[in-house]
Enzyme design. Sequence first.
Site, PDB file in Angstrom:
ATOM      1  N   ASP A 269       0.267   7.224   2.378  1.00  0.00           N
ATOM      2  CA  ASP A 269      -0.268   7.020   1.081  1.00  0.00           C
ATOM      3  C   ASP A 269      -1.340   7.945   0.830  1.00  0.00           C
ATOM      4  O   ASP A 269      -2.343   7.934   1.328  1.00  0.00           O
ATOM      5  CB  ASP A 269      -0.785   5.792   0.409  1.00  0.00           C
ATOM      6  CG  ASP A 269      -0.883   5.507  -1.045  1.00  0.00           C
ATOM      7  OD1 ASP A 269      -0.950   6.508  -1.729  1.00  0.00           O
ATOM      8  OD2 ASP A 269      -1.183   4.129  -1.504  1.00  0.00           O
ATOM      9  N   GLU A 307       3.007   9.845  -2.853  1.00  0.00           N
ATOM     10  CA  GLU A 307       2.186  10.816  -3.345  1.00  0.00           C
ATOM     11  C   GLU A 307       2.614  11.098  -4.892  1.00  0.00           C
ATOM     12  O   GLU A 307       2.038  11.886  -5.647  1.00  0.00           O
ATOM     13  CB  GLU A 307       2.216  12.369  -2.519  1.00  0.00           C
ATOM     14  CG  GLU A 307       3.544  12.690  -2.501  1.00  0.00           C
ATOM     15  CD  GLU A 307       3.831  13.761  -3.597  1.00  0.00           C
ATOM     16  OE1 GLU A 307       3.871  14.899  -3.663  1.00  0.00           O
ATOM     17  OE2 GLU A 307       4.413  13.277  -4.515  1.00  0.00           O
ATOM     18  N   GLY A 309       4.855  11.109  -6.961  1.00  0.00           N
ATOM     19  CA  GLY A 309       5.832  12.125  -7.774  1.00  0.00           C
ATOM     20  C   GLY A 309       5.353  13.528  -7.735  1.00  0.00           C
ATOM     21  O   GLY A 309       5.888  14.238  -8.767  1.00  0.00           O
ATOM     22  N   ASP A 330       1.124   3.786  -9.412  1.00  0.00           N
ATOM     23  CA  ASP A 330       1.783   2.179  -9.168  1.00  0.00           C
ATOM     24  C   ASP A 330       2.223   1.375 -10.439  1.00  0.00           C
ATOM     25  O   ASP A 330       1.777   1.617 -11.399  1.00  0.00           O
ATOM     26  CB  ASP A 330       0.202   1.194  -8.851  1.00  0.00           C
ATOM     27  CG  ASP A 330      -0.097   1.736  -7.443  1.00  0.00           C
ATOM     28  OD1 ASP A 330       0.574   2.703  -6.516  1.00  0.00           O
ATOM     29  OD2 ASP A 330      -1.168   1.378  -7.017  1.00  0.00           O
TER      30      ASP A 330
END
Length: 503
Positions: A269, A307, A309, A330
């Site tokens: 992430d 990441e 998109g 998210d």
Amino acid sequence: MSRALFTAAALLGTCLSATPALAKTAYDGVWLFDETPPRPGVTMMEVKSKGDHIEGSVTTLWYGPVEMQNPRIEDGVLHFTARNINDKAHPTQNWSVAIEDGQARLKGRIWESDIDSKGRKSKAKDASERAFKFTALPPLGAPIPSKIAATPPMGWSSWNKFDEHIDDKTVRAMADAMVSTGLRDAGYLYVNIDDGWQGQRDANGVLQPNAKFPDMKALTDYVHSKGLKIGIYSSQGPRTCAGYEGSYGHVQQDAKTYAEWGFDYLKYDLCSGEWFYADADTVKRSYYEMGAALQATGREFIYSLCEYGRFDVGSWGRDVGGQLWRTTGDITDDYPAMAKIGFDKNGNPDWAGPHGWNDPDMLEVGNGGMSADEYRTHMSLWAMSAAPLMMGHDLRETSPETLAMLTNKRVIAIDQDAKGVQGKAVRKQGAVEVWAKPLVDGRVALALFNRGETATSLPLTPADAGLAKVSRVEDAWSGETANRLPAAYSVPARGAVMVIVGS
């Protein structure tokens, strides 16, 4: 020298001596912050000036040195801006420093973190002790081949339900529930620990789990004993999204640790890494670095790129070793957020296919924020999109209705179809969308979505499926079959109909 000349020179000397050198500001020097909120973890401020020119930085645990932009003193207060990494409409955020009782009171905001901390004046030598240690990114290498994830990964992840409040006991309980409910046998394989497991690094830099996870190898062995696989989480930044230790400067070391513990999946992430890797080149290289490190362990990993998109990630996700890549920020457990992602932010269908999948984020089915019709739309959208199916609720509290939705074999088969085509809209009529997804056996999955607030009725046609005629119809949700399409389908508000048709 004549008396007149001497007098002139003396007067000039007097004037020169009466003009002091330009003074440093009250903010010049090194300021240490010993008590500050962990996010972003301000540790030091450095300021230097020359005349009217001021420059400086604020060092943080999350983002390293944050450069002062346009620093200036107004009414005795030092003002500056700092770049804002997540809001294109507001690319900078305002900060200020005031001297109060001999301390520097720093106030500002970076990303979502508010800062109001006091620092003490210190010596220049202390700056070297708190200086951020930068690490260099390697160049992009040859594309990393993948022979796994021929269909979208399926499993469970801890974040949507438990946030960072996850522990060994809960992970074991989720593995047990995956088996006892039949979810494992329906195809859900991965039990993934998201953020919140990390502790501190030892003297050799090896990352240790926190007290909630006393023995990672024992945990992975337990999950494997259930016929399941297990995943873990990290960030290429110094801190993860929840503020735990990231992999910055320890990428190869962490990959080796995950392999030794026995993990099968890594979600990586960007989080605080956004500060360091803010363009397409550095983001790609940061993901390539971990992809190559995972490959070097010799252990097979599903590699999930998170990441959000950016930089057309689906066009290069495979090259850096990824099998899935997030297409958006998210998800949350409400229809508007889910629908925005599922309909509009689910990635370019041309990027999806065997060994590489657009990931519109985890499932919210079972968490209680949507109605049954809305959750059916959620599940139908993800299946039609060939999206990874990662559950996010407490599996111990799965209702019969939720279990039936999650284990529907026809819906799962659409998602897991070996052809690997991501479905897309072929017709839009007001608030209604018709989607088509070709299947490996020659049939076509059709979905009729009602994005409106009232029930509606609309027909499906052979042309929607790219067929001349339809002689076989199977309702994906109910299993009912027919030899032709009905005159129209009734679709509830925010609901969906999904069928499989063949000629």
